[in-house]
Design a protein around this motif. Structure first.
Motif, short mmCIF file in Angstrom:
data_model
loop_
_atom_site.label_atom_id
_atom_site.label_comp_id
_atom_site.label_asym_id
_atom_site.label_seq_id
_atom_site.Cartn_x
_atom_site.Cartn_y
_atom_site.Cartn_z
N UNK A 1 -34.51 -27.34 14.43
CA UNK A 1 -35.17 -28.39 13.69
C UNK A 1 -36.45 -28.81 14.39
N UNK B 1 -26.03 -31.27 18.82
CA UNK B 1 -27.42 -31.06 19.16
C UNK B 1 -27.65 -30.93 20.66
N UNK C 1 -21.02 -33.71 1.93
CA UNK C 1 -20.63 -34.39 3.16
C UNK C 1 -21.78 -35.25 3.64
N UNK D 1 -23.28 -37.74 6.84
CA UNK D 1 -23.21 -37.89 8.28
C UNK D 1 -24.12 -39.03 8.73
N UNK E 1 -26.06 -39.96 12.49
CA UNK E 1 -26.34 -39.57 13.86
C UNK E 1 -27.16 -40.67 14.52
N UNK F 1 -29.53 -35.99 19.67
CA UNK F 1 -28.80 -36.61 18.56
C UNK F 1 -27.31 -36.63 18.87
N UNK G 1 -23.58 -37.34 17.26
CA UNK G 1 -22.81 -37.44 16.01
C UNK G 1 -21.98 -38.72 16.03
N UNK H 1 -18.61 -38.32 9.97
CA UNK H 1 -18.70 -37.44 8.82
C UNK H 1 -17.79 -37.99 7.72
N UNK I 1 -30.01 -41.75 12.03
CA UNK I 1 -30.29 -40.87 10.91
C UNK I 1 -29.05 -40.71 10.04
N UNK J 1 -24.96 -32.85 3.52
CA UNK J 1 -24.76 -31.41 3.43
C UNK J 1 -24.01 -31.13 2.14
N UNK J 2 -24.45 -30.10 1.42
CA UNK J 2 -23.84 -29.79 0.14
C UNK J 2 -22.80 -28.71 0.23
N UNK K 1 -28.23 -29.28 6.78
CA UNK K 1 -28.25 -30.73 6.70
C UNK K 1 -29.62 -31.18 6.21
N UNK L 1 -31.88 -34.48 6.27
CA UNK L 1 -31.92 -35.74 7.00
C UNK L 1 -32.82 -36.76 6.30
N UNK L 2 -32.46 -38.03 6.45
CA UNK L 2 -33.37 -39.10 6.09
C UNK L 2 -34.42 -39.26 7.19
#
Lengths: 115, 115
Positions: free
Chosen positions: A35, A106, B33, B35, B37, B45, B47, B50, B91, B95-96, B103, B105-106
């Motif tokens: 990323x 990550x 899904x 998430x 972070x 990052x 986690x 989820x 963040x 995920x589809x 993923x 991310x915003x």
């Protein structure tokens, strides 16, 4: 300890030079990701790999290249074709299972600056 | 196409205040899904949680809680009794069911907790 390592932590490059960022994981994860993060923005996917010797372009692959010769390694090369390479680069890995189910872990990131 | 929106760019609170981070998502997948972070100043990052699209139960983990509302496509995150160590960028990601484990991310919300 299991985890993801990225090296170097800071990298400086002159314009026109290629540079390779290292990413290694000992989590036995099948999938690995690269990323890019720019200030004030979320993470954007560059490349990802689900298995050895296979990888796919993400959303911003232009100017980058990768290889996946070993399960634990997924190096990223930033080529001279990348017009604005200064950014924070993050590598991640996940278990390859049901779609989307596995969270991504990550590494600490590499901050690349082009002089 | 998948999209994650975190409308709050920055939030500043005084220690012990509660803070809620908003996350709104868009997807055409029936299974997906979500998430959260955390990215502390070190850059890596971490986690946090989820959640799959079939589980709308709210979850609490210590001072953290999550409110998933499928009807409004939101997955909000609340930190109760905030502490200085909570200062970070948070963040939300999606995920589809496409099987590629990507993923989206915003842009992230920067939380600053002042002593």
């Amino acid at each position: 300890d299991g985890g993801i390592t990225q090296s170097p932590k800071y990298l400086f490059r002159k314009e026109g030079q290629n540079v390779t960022l290292s990413c290694e994981q000992n989590l036995n994860h099948d999938a690995m990701y690269w990323y890019r993060q720019d200030p004030g923005q979320g993470l954007r996917l560059i490349y990802y790999s689900q298995i050895v010797n296979d990888f796919q372009k993400g959303d911003i692959a232009e100017g980058y290249s990768v290889s996946r010769e070993k399960k634990e390694s997924f190096p990223l090369t930033v080529t001279s074709a990348q017009k604005n390479p200064t950014a924070f680069y993050l590598c991640a890995s996940s278990i390859r299972g049901l779609a989307g189910e596995g969270e991504q872990f990550f590494g600490p990131g590499t901050r690349l600056t082009v002089l | 196409a998948q999209k994650v929106t975190q409308a709050q760019t920055e939030i500043s609170v005084v220690e012990k205040e509660d803070v809620t981070l908003d996350c709104v998502y868009e997807t055409r997948d029936t299974t997906y899904y979500l998430f959260w972070y955390k990215q502390p100043p070190s850059g890596e990052l971490v986690f946090l949680i989820r959640r799959n699209s079939f589980d709308e139960q709210n979850e609490i983990s210590g001072r953290y809680s999550w409110n998933f509302q499928k009807s409004t496509s939101s997955f909000n995150f609340t930190i109760t009794a905030s502490q200085v160590v909570d200062s970070a960028v948070y963040f939300c990601a999606l995920s589809g069911q496409g099987g590629d484990y990507k993923l989206s991310f915003g842009a992230g919300t920067t939380v600053t907790v002042r002593a």
